[in-house]
Design a protein around this motif. Structure first.
Motif, PDB file in Angstrom:
ATOM      1  N   VAL A   9       0.855  -1.196   0.000  1.00 15.51           N
ATOM      2  CA  VAL A   9       0.000   0.000   0.000  1.00 15.51           C
ATOM      3  C   VAL A   9       0.889   1.243   0.000  1.00 15.51           C
ATOM      4  CG1 VAL A   9      -1.907   1.192   1.126  1.00 15.51           C
ATOM      5  CG2 VAL A   9      -1.685  -1.300   1.385  1.00 15.51           C
ATOM      6  N   ASP A  10       0.866   1.985  -1.109  1.00 15.32           N
ATOM      7  CA  ASP A  10       1.642   3.213  -1.231  1.00 15.32           C
ATOM      8  C   ASP A  10       1.042   4.034  -2.358  1.00 15.32           C
ATOM      9  OD1 ASP A  10       3.932   5.109  -1.936  1.00 15.32           O
ATOM     10  OD2 ASP A  10       4.821   3.980  -0.271  1.00 15.32           O
ATOM     11  N   ASP A  11       1.085   5.362  -2.255  1.00 14.15           N
ATOM     12  CA  ASP A  11       0.474   6.199  -3.286  1.00 14.15           C
ATOM     13  C   ASP A  11       1.443   6.531  -4.421  1.00 14.15           C
ATOM     14  OD1 ASP A  11       2.066   7.827  -1.724  1.00 14.15           O
ATOM     15  OD2 ASP A  11       0.767   9.580  -1.917  1.00 14.15           O
ATOM     16  N   GLU A  12       2.675   6.022  -4.330  1.00 12.14           N
ATOM     17  CA  GLU A  12       3.646   6.253  -5.401  1.00 12.14           C
ATOM     18  C   GLU A  12       3.847   4.971  -6.198  1.00 12.14           C
ATOM     19  OE1 GLU A  12       7.280   8.394  -4.445  1.00 12.14           O
ATOM     20  OE2 GLU A  12       6.449   8.947  -2.492  1.00 12.14           O
ATOM     21  N   ALA A  39      -8.904   1.344  -1.357  1.00 15.76           N
ATOM     22  CA  ALA A  39      -8.592   0.132  -2.113  1.00 15.76           C
ATOM     23  C   ALA A  39      -7.939  -0.917  -1.216  1.00 15.76           C
ATOM     24  CB  ALA A  39      -7.677   0.468  -3.287  1.00 15.76           C
ATOM     25  N   ALA A  40      -7.045  -0.458  -0.330  1.00 16.81           N
ATOM     26  CA  ALA A  40      -6.377  -1.396   0.574  1.00 16.81           C
ATOM     27  C   ALA A  40      -7.378  -2.110   1.476  1.00 16.81           C
ATOM     28  CB  ALA A  40      -5.349  -0.651   1.422  1.00 16.81           C
ATOM     29  N   LEU A  41      -8.326  -1.352   2.005  1.00 11.84           N
ATOM     30  CA  LEU A  41      -9.314  -1.936   2.908  1.00 11.84           C
ATOM     31  C   LEU A  41     -10.212  -2.927   2.169  1.00 11.84           C
ATOM     32  CD1 LEU A  41      -9.801  -1.669   5.899  1.00 11.84           C
ATOM     33  CD2 LEU A  41     -11.577   0.025   5.424  1.00 11.84           C
ATOM     34  N   GLU A  42     -10.513  -2.626   0.919  1.00 13.87           N
ATOM     35  CA  GLU A  42     -11.322  -3.559   0.123  1.00 13.87           C
ATOM     36  C   GLU A  42     -10.575  -4.868  -0.100  1.00 13.87           C
ATOM     37  OE1 GLU A  42     -12.321  -1.462  -3.421  1.00 13.87           O
ATOM     38  OE2 GLU A  42     -13.899  -0.265  -2.463  1.00 13.87           O
ATOM     39  N   PHE A  43      -9.264  -4.776  -0.335  1.00 15.33           N
ATOM     40  CA  PHE A  43      -8.456  -5.988  -0.483  1.00 15.33           C
ATOM     41  C   PHE A  43      -8.495  -6.819   0.802  1.00 15.33           C
ATOM     42  CE2 PHE A  43      -5.922  -3.954  -4.043  1.00 15.33           C
ATOM     43  CZ  PHE A  43      -6.223  -4.937  -4.989  1.00 15.33           C
ATOM     44  N   ASP A  60      -6.043   9.517   0.847  1.00 12.76           N
ATOM     45  CA  ASP A  60      -7.404   9.588   1.384  1.00 12.76           C
ATOM     46  C   ASP A  60      -7.508   9.294   2.876  1.00 12.76           C
ATOM     47  OD1 ASP A  60      -6.643   6.984   1.000  1.00 12.76           O
ATOM     48  OD2 ASP A  60      -8.606   6.277   0.377  1.00 12.76           O
ATOM     49  N   VAL A  61      -6.466   8.729   3.472  1.00 15.32           N
ATOM     50  CA  VAL A  61      -6.525   8.402   4.891  1.00 15.32           C
ATOM     51  C   VAL A  61      -5.098   8.246   5.417  1.00 15.32           C
ATOM     52  CG1 VAL A  61      -6.624   5.896   4.472  1.00 15.32           C
ATOM     53  CG2 VAL A  61      -7.520   6.826   6.615  1.00 15.32           C
ATOM     54  N   GLU A  62      -4.877   8.620   6.666  1.00 14.03           N
ATOM     55  CA  GLU A  62      -3.556   8.432   7.252  1.00 14.03           C
ATOM     56  C   GLU A  62      -3.328   6.944   7.498  1.00 14.03           C
ATOM     57  OE1 GLU A  62      -1.176  10.861  10.588  1.00 14.03           O
ATOM     58  OE2 GLU A  62      -2.718   9.537  11.397  1.00 14.03           O
ATOM     59  N   GLY A  63      -2.113   6.489   7.240  1.00 14.33           N
ATOM     60  CA  GLY A  63      -1.806   5.075   7.388  1.00 14.33           C
ATOM     61  C   GLY A  63      -2.047   4.543   8.792  1.00 14.33           C
ATOM     62  N   PHE A  64      -1.836   5.388   9.804  1.00 14.73           N
ATOM     63  CA  PHE A  64      -2.079   4.953  11.178  1.00 14.73           C
ATOM     64  C   PHE A  64      -3.559   4.617  11.379  1.00 14.73           C
ATOM     65  CE2 PHE A  64       1.662   7.857  12.423  1.00 14.73           C
ATOM     66  CZ  PHE A  64       2.575   6.843  12.167  1.00 14.73           C
ATOM     67  N   HIS A  65      -4.425   5.478  10.855  1.00 17.90           N
ATOM     68  CA  HIS A  65      -5.866   5.231  10.971  1.00 17.90           C
ATOM     69  C   HIS A  65      -6.252   3.989  10.174  1.00 17.90           C
ATOM     70  CE1 HIS A  65     -10.097   6.003  11.531  1.00 17.90           C
ATOM     71  NE2 HIS A  65     -10.297   6.027  10.227  1.00 17.90           N
ATOM     72  N   LEU A  66      -5.647   3.821   9.004  1.00 21.71           N
ATOM     73  CA  LEU A  66      -5.934   2.649   8.182  1.00 21.71           C
ATOM     74  C   LEU A  66      -5.493   1.375   8.900  1.00 21.71           C
ATOM     75  CD1 LEU A  66      -6.875   1.382   5.525  1.00 21.71           C
ATOM     76  CD2 LEU A  66      -4.589   1.829   4.591  1.00 21.71           C
ATOM     77  N   CYS A  67      -4.381   1.448   9.607  1.00 20.99           N
ATOM     78  CA  CYS A  67      -3.904   0.291  10.368  1.00 20.99           C
ATOM     79  C   CYS A  67      -4.951  -0.138  11.392  1.00 20.99           C
ATOM     80  CB  CYS A  67      -2.593   0.636  11.062  1.00 20.99           C
ATOM     81  SG  CYS A  67      -1.905  -0.702  12.064  1.00 20.99           S
ATOM     82  N   ASN A  68      -5.541   0.834  12.074  1.00 25.12           N
ATOM     83  CA  ASN A  68      -6.600   0.517  13.032  1.00 25.12           C
ATOM     84  C   ASN A  68      -7.778  -0.166  12.353  1.00 25.12           C
ATOM     85  OD1 ASN A  68      -5.869   1.227  15.686  1.00 25.12           O
ATOM     86  ND2 ASN A  68      -6.087   3.403  15.224  1.00 25.12           N
ATOM     87  N   GLN A  69      -8.146   0.302  11.178  1.00 24.72           N
ATOM     88  CA  GLN A  69      -9.253  -0.307  10.435  1.00 24.72           C
ATOM     89  C   GLN A  69      -8.904  -1.732  10.000  1.00 24.72           C
ATOM     90  OE1 GLN A  69      -9.579   2.985   7.495  1.00 24.72           O
ATOM     91  NE2 GLN A  69     -11.719   3.130   8.141  1.00 24.72           N
ATOM     92  N   ILE A  70      -7.670  -1.921   9.538  1.00 27.48           N
ATOM     93  CA  ILE A  70      -7.234  -3.250   9.102  1.00 27.48           C
ATOM     94  C   ILE A  70      -7.272  -4.237  10.257  1.00 27.48           C
ATOM     95  CG2 ILE A  70      -5.218  -4.568   8.318  1.00 27.48           C
ATOM     96  CD1 ILE A  70      -4.470  -2.143   6.580  1.00 27.48           C
TER      97      ILE A  70
END
Length: 239
Positions: A9-12, A39-43, A60-70
């Motif tokens: 997961v990276d935007d580059e 997209a990462a969360l959908e995967f 679209d979201v900070e990676g720290f917050h995404l980590c919590n969701q994952i």
């Protein structure tokens, strides 16, 4: 070819390409790529992975917050790879569920060493869980502890929580005699004060569900004046 599945997961796009080249050289071919948090969360929701490599700064979201969701869906290792290099960022990343943290620009050899280390730990963890998973397979009776399932002569039979716990206790201690008080204290986790009827009632229900003829039990037998003993129909796994 390695069996592990990895989500990047990276935007580059250039960074994702570098990751993929490094991983493929190591034999990791099952790779998915996402350029934003959605997209990462959908995967993660639709597939299982053995490792997630995650950037902190996504569009679209900070990676720290995404980590919590994952973490609501999986406990697989998460390796943060990001340009944010402050000690606070590292502490935050590891504190909210990350397993490792490496900063950009990174040394490709160090990155692969850390990825391999995380995947190695994951393999050990998965193997240990499989070893610890207990299934007792007897003649006409299969008890799956982790799945909470009991098959009696091929039929999936429903048990109450205490009936299941009592059956598991018997499976874990075959051929041993237990008094009613011992059974109550072990399964109900409490001292027995006149609760003989509770144990007897649950044993009666178990017999009706697992015995061929509950009036003439052969699996859970009663030794008058002594207690109860579980006799497996045949030697099974997990004893």
């Amino acid at each position: 070819m390695r069996d592990e599945r990895i989500l990047l997961v990276d935007d580059e796009q250039g960074i994702l390409d570098i990751y993929e080249v490094l991983l493929r050289k190591e034999g990791y071919l099952q790779i998915e790529k996402a350029m934003n948090g959605k997209a990462a969360l959908e995967f993660v929701r639709s597939s299982e992975y053995d490792l997630i490599v995650l950037d902190v700064m996504l569009p679209d979201v900070e990676g720290f917050h995404l980590c919590n969701q994952i973490r609501q869906y999986t406990e697989v290792p998460i390796l943060f790879v990001t340009a944010r290099s402050s000690d606070l960022d590292k502490i935050t990343g590891l504190g909210i569920g990350g397993d490792d943290y490496i900063t950009k620009p990174f040394n490709p050899l160090e990155l692969m060493a850390r990825i391999n280390a995380q995947l190695r730990r994951q393999r050990v963890y998965t193997t240990n869980r499989a070893v610890q998973s207990q299934v007792w397979s007897y003649e006409g009776l299969v008890v799956k502890k982790d799945e909470g399932q009991v098959l009696v002569r091929g039929e999936d039979i429903r048990f109450t929580a205490k009936e299941f716990e009592l059956l598991i206790f018997f499976c874990e201690h075959p051929h041993r005699i237990f008094t009613v008080n011992q059974l109550y204290e072990s399964v109900w986790n409490d001292a027995s004060f006149g609760d003989e009827k509770t144990v007897v009632m649950h044993i009666s229900k178990l017999r009706r569900k697992i015995e061929i003829n509950y009036k003439k039990p052969e699996i859970i037998i009663n030794l008058k004046g002594i207690g109860y003993k579980f006799i497996p129909p045949s030697k099974g796994e997990g004893e």
